[in-house]
Scaffold this motif. Structure first.
Motif, PDB file in Angstrom:
ATOM      1  N   ARG A   1       0.841  -1.210   0.000  1.00  0.00           N
ATOM      2  CA  ARG A   1       0.000   0.000   0.000  1.00  0.00           C
ATOM      3  C   ARG A   1       0.868   1.249   0.000  1.00  0.00           C
ATOM      4  NH1 ARG A   1      -4.157  -0.891   4.696  1.00  0.00           N
ATOM      5  NH2 ARG A   1      -4.744   1.187   4.015  1.00  0.00           N
ATOM      6  N   THR A   2       0.291   2.344  -0.468  1.00  0.00           N
ATOM      7  CA  THR A   2       1.069   3.581  -0.615  1.00  0.00           C
ATOM      8  C   THR A   2       0.351   4.748   0.056  1.00  0.00           C
ATOM      9  OG1 THR A   2       0.013   4.037  -2.735  1.00  0.00           O
ATOM     10  CG2 THR A   2       2.110   2.845  -2.794  1.00  0.00           C
ATOM     11  N   ASP A   3      -0.582   4.428   0.962  1.00  0.00           N
ATOM     12  CA  ASP A   3      -1.327   5.487   1.661  1.00  0.00           C
ATOM     13  C   ASP A   3      -0.925   5.598   3.129  1.00  0.00           C
ATOM     14  OD1 ASP A   3      -2.326   3.004   2.331  1.00  0.00           O
ATOM     15  OD2 ASP A   3      -4.396   3.685   2.525  1.00  0.00           O
ATOM     16  N   VAL A   4       0.103   4.857   3.540  1.00  0.00           N
ATOM     17  CA  VAL A   4       0.533   4.889   4.941  1.00  0.00           C
ATOM     18  C   VAL A   4       1.689   5.885   5.069  1.00  0.00           C
ATOM     19  CG1 VAL A   4       1.432   3.544   6.872  1.00  0.00           C
ATOM     20  CG2 VAL A   4      -0.136   2.481   5.223  1.00  0.00           C
ATOM     21  N   GLY A   5       1.513   6.896   5.907  1.00  0.00           N
ATOM     22  CA  GLY A   5       2.551   7.909   6.078  1.00  0.00           C
ATOM     23  C   GLY A   5       3.434   7.663   7.287  1.00  0.00           C
ATOM     24  N   GLY A   6       2.920   6.891   8.242  1.00  0.00           N
ATOM     25  CA  GLY A   6       3.724   6.648   9.432  1.00  0.00           C
ATOM     26  C   GLY A   6       3.226   5.454  10.216  1.00  0.00           C
ATOM     27  N   ILE A   7       4.156   4.766  10.845  1.00  0.00           N
ATOM     28  CA  ILE A   7       3.823   3.634  11.711  1.00  0.00           C
ATOM     29  C   ILE A   7       4.498   3.873  13.054  1.00  0.00           C
ATOM     30  CG2 ILE A   7       4.011   1.141  12.069  1.00  0.00           C
ATOM     31  CD1 ILE A   7       4.084   0.783   9.054  1.00  0.00           C
ATOM     32  N   ALA A   8       3.679   3.934  14.102  1.00  0.00           N
ATOM     33  CA  ALA A   8       4.208   4.078  15.453  1.00  0.00           C
ATOM     34  C   ALA A   8       4.167   2.723  16.133  1.00  0.00           C
ATOM     35  CB  ALA A   8       3.388   5.085  16.252  1.00  0.00           C
ATOM     36  N   SER A   9       5.114   2.472  17.020  1.00  0.00           N
ATOM     37  CA  SER A   9       5.081   1.212  17.751  1.00  0.00           C
ATOM     38  C   SER A   9       5.530   1.412  19.183  1.00  0.00           C
ATOM     39  CB  SER A   9       5.960   0.152  17.079  1.00  0.00           C
ATOM     40  OG  SER A   9       7.312   0.326  17.445  1.00  0.00           O
ATOM     41  N   PHE A  10       5.090   0.488  20.017  1.00  0.00           N
ATOM     42  CA  PHE A  10       5.600   0.424  21.384  1.00  0.00           C
ATOM     43  C   PHE A  10       5.796  -1.036  21.747  1.00  0.00           C
ATOM     44  CE2 PHE A  10       5.328  -0.065  25.940  1.00  0.00           C
ATOM     45  CZ  PHE A  10       6.248   0.874  26.355  1.00  0.00           C
ATOM     46  N   VAL A  11       6.974  -1.336  22.294  1.00  0.00           N
ATOM     47  CA  VAL A  11       7.262  -2.678  22.800  1.00  0.00           C
ATOM     48  C   VAL A  11       7.495  -2.563  24.299  1.00  0.00           C
ATOM     49  CG1 VAL A  11       8.839  -4.640  22.718  1.00  0.00           C
ATOM     50  CG2 VAL A  11       8.320  -3.382  20.618  1.00  0.00           C
ATOM     51  N   GLY A  12       6.703  -3.277  25.084  1.00  0.00           N
ATOM     52  CA  GLY A  12       6.899  -3.327  26.527  1.00  0.00           C
ATOM     53  C   GLY A  12       7.789  -4.507  26.874  1.00  0.00           C
ATOM     54  N   ILE A  13       8.773  -4.273  27.737  1.00  0.00           N
ATOM     55  CA  ILE A  13       9.823  -5.256  28.016  1.00  0.00           C
ATOM     56  C   ILE A  13       9.888  -5.518  29.515  1.00  0.00           C
ATOM     57  CG2 ILE A  13      12.332  -5.648  27.869  1.00  0.00           C
ATOM     58  CD1 ILE A  13      12.290  -3.767  25.395  1.00  0.00           C
ATOM     59  N   CYS A  14      10.206  -6.752  29.890  1.00  0.00           N
ATOM     60  CA  CYS A  14      10.334  -7.149  31.297  1.00  0.00           C
ATOM     61  C   CYS A  14      11.623  -6.579  31.885  1.00  0.00           C
ATOM     62  CB  CYS A  14      10.323  -8.678  31.391  1.00  0.00           C
ATOM     63  SG  CYS A  14      10.490  -9.328  33.059  1.00  0.00           S
ATOM     64  N   ARG A  15      11.505  -5.752  32.920  1.00  0.00           N
ATOM     65  CA  ARG A  15      12.678  -5.171  33.592  1.00  0.00           C
ATOM     66  C   ARG A  15      13.075  -6.010  34.796  1.00  0.00           C
ATOM     67  NH1 ARG A  15       9.840  -0.303  33.944  1.00  0.00           N
ATOM     68  NH2 ARG A  15       9.703  -0.682  36.178  1.00  0.00           N
ATOM     69  N   ALA A  16      14.363  -5.936  35.167  1.00  0.00           N
ATOM     70  CA  ALA A  16      14.860  -6.690  36.330  1.00  0.00           C
ATOM     71  C   ALA A  16      14.917  -5.806  37.567  1.00  0.00           C
ATOM     72  CB  ALA A  16      16.243  -7.268  36.025  1.00  0.00           C
TER      73      ALA A  16
END
Lengths: 149, 83, 149, 83
Positions: free
Chosen positions: A24-39
């Motif tokens: 597709r050519t109509d996507v201007g941006g993709i945001a992401s968040f990854v939650g990670i296990c902290r020690a």
């Protein structure tokens, strides 16, 4: 329709992001968040329990809420369950839109809502052998409330 | 009625799920919790602090006033901590 | 110190994200934004010109600004130059922190600032052979201003 | 003094860069732009609308009042459109 997965397996951020723009050519941006296990505080592992059936329904409802509030071209939510070690990724949210602000805001919204509206419970294991259930945080309720829940 | 327990509620009750037939005076989530507290020492321990327990009826979050009926799936658990 | 790259080549979101958490257990969340070339109004391609030398300085300064405002454990900014086709990724911002809000806010901040403070210029090519320079947008200035630039 | 031009400023001037020795009365970015406008029809066209042109001195964004000296690198370009 959002892509919603509840799984034990690790997810692949690069592959999931590519799915939201390929062909597709109509996507201007993709945001992401990854939650990670902290020690934190000597944490050795964390086990995520969930409510099979309701979890998928709740995640789909949260994603649908994001899609109704922002003009998204795509949305992916993957939440793992089972035992995690420090450094392991736990949750992935991806939002795609024509414009960056819709993608960024809806990504923040999704992770805030997940914290207070998805049926997961975390049990922490410490190096000394003790375990404890994580308490819900007032700050997470406040973060959810800022979206006019 | 199918009951499910999660996290420390499950641990205190000592069961992940059970099927029960509450008496007819149990009409809502609050009534169900009061009745469940009488079933065993584990149930009593779990439901001693009802304010710390959340419920879902048929997989939707449900306040204490939500009606419950014979064929419902009702779950009890602490406030969620996902994400 | 942020990782800042100005390059023609495509970047690898998954690999870049992994770099920010590998070997550490203090990262609680990684936010990202990928800006992608859209095919608006018959756009056939877009060429990004930049100011070699100043670009790297400007991106490093913007990343340092984010690191001074939020408690980040890592930050990556990769901006491509050259000719892009619709669907091609142009820019990647990644921010890692102990807590999600710092990661999400700093990611939004970085992309807003990049729009108005990094020396890139976009020339659009259309299917009919015409070309034009993209004008700066007032809305981008407004987005930068909300961070108290 | 090394000058660099980008985007449509480069196209109108017809050069990506050049080295110049401005007269001593050129003391700042604004003065340099006025002087450059006299160098060729291309320069004149580019600098006709000074309000649409931004500058950098030694790779830092610089307002029109910024001083310029013989060894500086000065760049002229439209407002940036990256990201």
């Amino acid at each position: 329709m959002a892509r919603v997965l509840v799984q034990r397996e690790v997810f692949d951020l690069g592959a999931e992001s590519a799915l939201l723009s390929e062909g597709r050519t109509d996507v201007g941006g993709i945001a992401s968040f990854v939650g990670i296990c902290r020690a934190d505080d000597g944490l050795a592992a964390m086990t995520l329990e969930h409510y099979p059936g309701m979890t998928e329904r709740a995640l789909a409802a949260i994603a649908a809420q994001a899609e109704s509030r922002w003009p998204l071209t795509g949305c992916t939510v993957i939440h793992r369950h089972g035992r995690m070690l420090p450094g392991d990724p736990i949750v992935l949210v991806l939002t795609a839109s024509r414009h960056r602000i819709a993608a960024l805001e809806s990504c923040a919204f999704l992770i805030d809502w997940l914290k207070t509206k998805a049926p997961f419970w975390k049990a922490e294991e410490f190096a000394d052998g003790t375990t404890r259930w994580v308490d819900a945080k007032a700050e997470d309720d406040a973060a959810t409330a800022r979206w006019g829940a | 009625m199918k009951l499910l327990y999660f996290a420390w509620v499950r641990q205190k009750v000592g069961l992940a799920e059970e099927t029960v037939t509450p008496p007819p005076e149990v009409r809502d989530v609050a009534g169900l919790m009061s009745w469940l507290a009488t079933r065993s020492p584990g149930h009593a321990d779990a439901f001693a602090h009802a304010a710390q327990i959340r419920a879902a009826v048929n997989q939707d979050f449900a306040p204490a006033s939500t009606p419950v009926a014979a064929n419902d799936e009702v779950a009890f658990f602490p406030p969620v901590t996902g994400g």
